[in-house]
Design a protein around this motif. Structure first.
Motif, PDB file in Angstrom:
ATOM      1  N   ILE A  15      -1.684   3.214 -16.270  1.00 13.88           N
ATOM      2  CA  ILE A  15      -1.086   1.953 -15.432  1.00 13.88           C
ATOM      3  C   ILE A  15      -0.810   1.410 -16.784  1.00 13.88           C
ATOM      4  CG2 ILE A  15      -2.190  -0.023 -13.915  1.00 13.88           C
ATOM      5  CD1 ILE A  15      -3.830   1.830 -12.784  1.00 13.88           C
ATOM      6  N   ALA A  22      -7.514  12.512 -15.152  1.00  9.54           N
ATOM      7  CA  ALA A  22      -8.469  13.212 -14.510  1.00  9.54           C
ATOM      8  C   ALA A  22      -8.891  13.910 -14.354  1.00  9.54           C
ATOM      9  CB  ALA A  22      -8.232  12.081 -12.825  1.00  9.54           C
ATOM     10  N   GLY A  45     -12.824  13.482 -10.615  1.00 11.20           N
ATOM     11  CA  GLY A  45     -11.159  14.563 -10.307  1.00 11.20           C
ATOM     12  C   GLY A  45     -11.513  14.446  -9.180  1.00 11.20           C
ATOM     13  N   THR A  47     -11.127  13.653  -5.986  1.00 10.64           N
ATOM     14  CA  THR A  47      -9.646  13.124  -4.220  1.00 10.64           C
ATOM     15  C   THR A  47      -8.561  13.998  -5.452  1.00 10.64           C
ATOM     16  OG1 THR A  47     -10.842  11.313  -4.164  1.00 10.64           O
ATOM     17  CG2 THR A  47      -8.652  11.474  -4.511  1.00 10.64           C
TER      18      THR A  47
HETATM   19  P1  ADP Z   1     -13.544  11.387  -7.722  1.00 11.43           P
HETATM   20  O1  ADP Z   1     -12.996  11.438  -6.371  1.00 11.43           O
HETATM   21  O2  ADP Z   1     -13.746  12.073  -7.981  1.00 11.43           O
HETATM   22  O3  ADP Z   1     -13.827  10.019  -7.752  1.00 11.43           O
HETATM   23  P2  ADP Z   1     -10.994  10.217  -8.845  1.00 11.43           P
HETATM   24  O4  ADP Z   1      -9.420  11.486  -8.649  1.00 11.43           O
HETATM   25  O5  ADP Z   1     -10.573   9.570  -7.639  1.00 11.43           O
HETATM   26  O6  ADP Z   1     -12.715  11.194  -8.237  1.00 11.43           O
HETATM   27  O7  ADP Z   1     -10.643   9.401  -9.876  1.00 11.43           O
HETATM   28  C1  ADP Z   1     -10.594  10.717 -11.302  1.00 11.43           C
HETATM   29  C2  ADP Z   1     -10.564   9.609 -12.139  1.00 11.43           C
HETATM   30  O8  ADP Z   1      -8.584   8.879 -12.481  1.00 11.43           O
HETATM   31  C3  ADP Z   1     -10.583   8.050 -12.432  1.00 11.43           C
HETATM   32  O9  ADP Z   1     -11.488   7.593 -13.510  1.00 11.43           O
HETATM   33  C4  ADP Z   1     -10.242   6.990 -11.973  1.00 11.43           C
HETATM   34  O10 ADP Z   1     -10.489   6.000 -11.813  1.00 11.43           O
HETATM   35  C5  ADP Z   1      -8.516   7.719 -11.958  1.00 11.43           C
HETATM   36  N1  ADP Z   1      -7.955   7.513 -11.215  1.00 11.43           N
HETATM   37  C6  ADP Z   1      -7.764   8.242  -9.600  1.00 11.43           C
HETATM   38  N2  ADP Z   1      -6.354   8.052  -9.109  1.00 11.43           N
HETATM   39  C7  ADP Z   1      -5.736   7.304  -9.430  1.00 11.43           C
HETATM   40  C8  ADP Z   1      -4.347   6.198  -9.071  1.00 11.43           C
HETATM   41  N3  ADP Z   1      -3.583   6.593  -8.507  1.00 11.43           N
HETATM   42  N4  ADP Z   1      -4.668   5.704 -10.519  1.00 11.43           N
HETATM   43  C9  ADP Z   1      -4.839   5.512 -11.756  1.00 11.43           C
HETATM   44  N5  ADP Z   1      -6.358   5.865 -12.011  1.00 11.43           N
HETATM   45  C10 ADP Z   1      -6.473   7.047 -10.964  1.00 11.43           C
END
Ligand code: ADP
Ligand code: ADP
Length: 234
Positions: A15, A22, A45, A47
């Motif tokens: 971003i 991730a 990671g 999701t």
């Molecule tokens: P979890 O599901 O275990 O909470 P995520 O896969 O959502 O983990 O996130 C892993 C990392 O990637 C985190 O640091 C999160 O903030 C970042 N992240 C996830 N999706 C995005 C996105 N679309 N843009 C920027 N950062 C992201």
């Protein structure tokens, strides 16, 4: 037989100038019929990995096979086809279409399937029956409890007979009893249909249903073990 194979996958979100790693070097195989919990702290990671396994997102590097096909080499339309045919999704906030009834929500994935109206009706009613909601077929989401809505979402995910169902925190917005009921239904459908399930969770009660536990920390797999899957919290 591997339903999904993830090989040395990395994913970084950018971003502006800020990069977040991730996933780092994830290698994981999901076999037919397994019932697997994906666990780990928020931000680890989970999701991202579910989205990559489900062809909702692409890795920066590494390879993902779904049902033997390398989906990292496919374009967006072909990935959408695989997603529609092979993968069922269940989300934290149910993601039902609010203006449609339970019946219509479950029927949606079949509308492009080529099944005729009678076959669709039989499948939809069989799925609603399997999640205990045959008598709620004509209710809209806002006329149902959270637990009932998630059971509709489970029926919608299974109705097209996918090879695997991916569920991201499926019980996070349910009370304890509804969450356990949803897990018990998923576990039964897993045993009866052989569909593989991978679900992320923070909840030890939900983890207790799993027969395999994959733990992520900072985008890496730190544990991958067989567990009892007897529904008893450790
Ligand atoms: P979890 O599901 O275990 O909470 P995520 O896969 O959502 O983990 O996130 C892993 C990392 O990637 C985190 O640091 C999160 O903030 C970042 N992240 C996830 N999706 C995005 C996105 N679309 N843009 C920027 N950062 C992201
Ligand atoms: P979960 O608890 O399911 O891991 P998250 O709150 O981590 O949910 O993420 C929910 C959605 O927001 C996901 O689609 C994820 O990719 C996205 N996301 C997570 N972190 C960020 C972020 N830092 N910036 C943008 N999108 C994010």
């Amino acid at each position: 037989m591997n339903m999904i194979q993830v090989i040395d996958v990395t994913k970084t979100y950018k971003i502006g100038e800020v990069e977040t790693r991730a996933l780092s070097g994830i290698t994981l195989e999901i076999a037919a019929g397994e019932f697997t919990a994906l666990v780990g702290p928020s931000g680890s990671g989970k999701t991202t990995l579910l989205q990559i396994m489900g062809c909702l997102d692409r890795p920066d590097s590494g390879t993902v096979y779904v049902n033997g096909q390398d989906v990292t080499r496919l374009g967006a339309d072909q990935r959408a086809d695989i997603r529609r045919q092979e993968i069922g999704f269940i989300f934290q906030f149910f993601a039902l279409v609010p203006v449609l009834t339970a019946y219509e929500n479950v029927e949606l994935p079949l509308l492009l399937s080529g099944l005729d109206a009678r076959e669709r009706r039989e499948r939809v009613m069989a799925m609603l029956d399997a999640v205990g909601l045959a008598d709620r077929a004509h209710h809209r989401p806002d006329q149902m409890s959270g637990g009932q809505q998630q059971r509709v979402a489970i029926a919608r995910a299974l109705v097209k007979r996918p090879i695997i169902v991916l569920a991201d925190e499926p019980t996070a917005n349910l009370d304890t009893a509804s969450g356990e009921q949803a897990m018990a239904i998923m576990e039964r459908l897993n045993r009866e249909t052989g569909t593989a399930f991978v679900f992320s969770t923070h909840d030890p009660r939900v983890m207790a249903y799993a027969r395999r536990m994959v733990r992520l920390v900072d985008g890496r797999i730190v544990e991958d073990s067989e567990v009892a899957g007897d529904g008893k919290e450790k």
